[in-house]
Each structure stands twice: as C-alpha cells, then as structure tokens.
Design a protein around this motif. Sequence first.
Motif: not given
Length: 407
Positions: A122, A131-132, A134, A201, A288, A290
């Motif tokens: 992200g 986000k970080t 994940r 991811s 995710p 983003h």
Amino acid sequence: MRASETPPAAPVSFSRRHLLGAAVAVAATGGVWAATRSSGSGQSNSAATGGVSGSNGPAQPPAAPTPTPPPSVAAAVESAPVESAPAAEPVAPLTRSLQYGLAGDDIGALQQRLADLPFDPGPVDGIYGGKTARAVWAFQKLVQGIPRTEADGVVSNDTWQLMNQPLRIAPRRTPGGTHLEVYLPEQVAVLFTDGEATNASHVSSGEGVEWCDEVLVDNEDGTTEVQGICGMSVTPGGVYRFDRKVEGWRNAKLGRLYKPVYFNFGIAIHGATSVPNYPASRGCVRYPMHIAEYIQDMVSIGDVVYVFDGVEEPEVYGPQPMIFDYPDPNWVPPSTTTVPESTTTVPESTTTAPPTTAPTTVPATTAPPTTTTSTTTTTTNSTTTSTTTTTSVPSDPLTSTPPSSTP
C-alpha cells in the motif's frame, strides 16, 4: 526450516563450492528455495486446502495448456548470481521489531523495500497497517518458508537483513507471457510476466466447508434476485485460463466480488474487504482491495492460471472444474407486503340562500329570487410508505472472521 537471514559476503577468491555455500540460503516450507543461476529445484512438501465455488462463470472455460510437468518445485527465491553479485553487505540494523500498529521512518523503509520486491504494502506512508501486514505475511510465507499458521507479520532484524539481499522470486512454471501461480498451502499468489514476478500477494482461498445462505444475485439481464444457495467452499488445484472480467462490484452466488476475473466457471480472483490469514472464501481467490484495484488490468483473457494445492501438480488435474452450487432445499423466499392506500373523502357541503323580495312603488314589481350556492369538496390521499435503511458493514479487523456471504 527458516532461511538463514544474515549471510556473509562470498570472497571472490573462494572456489565455486565455497561461493555456493556462502550465498543467501532461503529454504521454503511448501514453496521457497535458494538458487543460483546454475542450481536445480527444491521440493515442496506443503499440504493442501481444497477448493470449490458457485456457478456464475461462463459455460465452459477454454482448455489450458498441459506441458510436461517438471519436478515438483516451490516458488523459487534466487540470490543474485554469485559469479557477479555476491551477497549484499548488511544494511543498518533495526532498533526495534516492526509490527502492526507502529509508525516511523523505519516503517516507511520497510514498505519501500516490500514494494521493490514486489510485495505491495500500500502507500509508503510510514504507518504499519493492514496492507503492510499482509505484504509481510506473503514475504514470510513465500521467501522465509514460515508456515502459514506461524506468519505473524513481525519484522525482526534478521528478516530485515534478508529482505535487503538481492532476492528474485522465480516461477514454478514458465509458459511465457503473463501467468498467475496460486499457492494454496501458503495462501500466496504471484503474477509473472516473462518469468519475472510483477506482484506477490497474500490471498485467501476456499475454506473447505459446506455452506448454505441467502444471497443477492446479479442476473445477466441487469436485474437482481434473492436466492437460497448451498455449496462447497473449495478452490480446486489445476491449470486454467482467465476467461471473463467484470468491472466494479458484482453480486454472485458466492457473495460480493470486486473487479473479478474468472478462470474456473464461478471461481475468480477478486478484491474483498476481508482477506484474513487463513482460507475463508467460498472458493474464489480473495485479494486485498488495494491490489484488486489494478490486478485485473495486469492480466488478459487467455492468460494461464496454475493452482497448486500441495497434493498433486496442477497438470495432473488439468482444468479441474469447481464443485457447483445447488438450491437450498430449506430456503423460504422472502414475502412481499404491500400497504394499501388509505383515502379520506370529506362529503360535499352545499349552502343555499333563501329568495329575497324587494318592495317597490309604482308599478309593483317582484324581483326574481336570487340563489347563491357554495360547494366545497376536499379529498385527502394518505399513503403509508415503508422506508428501508441500509448500513454498510465496515471492513473486518486484520484477523477477524469474514462476513459469511463473501466469496
């Protein structure tokens, strides 16, 4: 076994055998191995989680290629070739372990390094959020070989040093062009273009249980309807091709999908507000949000998808179809209640003035009677309208149980 994270640099005067021993060793559980340009492949021993989904995809996916499978390998993580690029010098050590909820310049440096590798954390804003976390999960599982259940998102100095080595994520398959590899045991997906990783991811796939639910479904004619559906939440291993894209949100039998790209009938990769650190979907591969914003644009119809379940090679299954959903035999359709119109009518009111006679002198004349009539009619229509207020459910916390109707 976890990787050795602070390897020494290899002296150029050593023999190749010594150089190989000094290179970065990254051993993987279910998917990661250390390699030089001349090295072979490691063996994946991960267990699998199964997979299934609903049936909103096309009638039949195009056949996927079935090349002769190489020996079972994990997503390879290569150090730079020792002939020209020995292990990098250690970077400045961390002064603290980096984890969810922290903020600072060191978090910003972590985010930038993840983005370079490429594990999208992200915005590089110096704030360690979901986000970080994940992105770190994906690095721990794919590069360090940490089992999925032990990936905690905490970046120690050893992890930080390893992260700053010249690492390369190598594909398990090389069909050419763009292709996606989904590793179910690790809950990680990597997109490759011409053999180079362009996105790695954390994902969440089918949780492997039977389910029944009332769902809102978008029909092909643009209408929506409520249905009672049952199914098996399994993501099958196999070889597939992307065959359909849908822009924006879509209500499907498996739940609500953001920018889905289908590859196995109703199974797709798509964005979701809940992507926990365990398999939680109804068969789709959740990304995710983003990353879902752009991953659809990075793939094309016809690109190959390899789904590794940790049991057999994808080519053994081929384009193994999903387990299709079926109507819930116990579902009762919602009833529709109509409030009748209520009308109140005020009866007509009429007033008549009596005749008036005016006396005169000569000659005697009688004026004709004058009548005044006033009519008032009032009609009031009172209609009762039922109002429904919809409250959106916020995104679930980092590791909470996702909503039941999300694929």
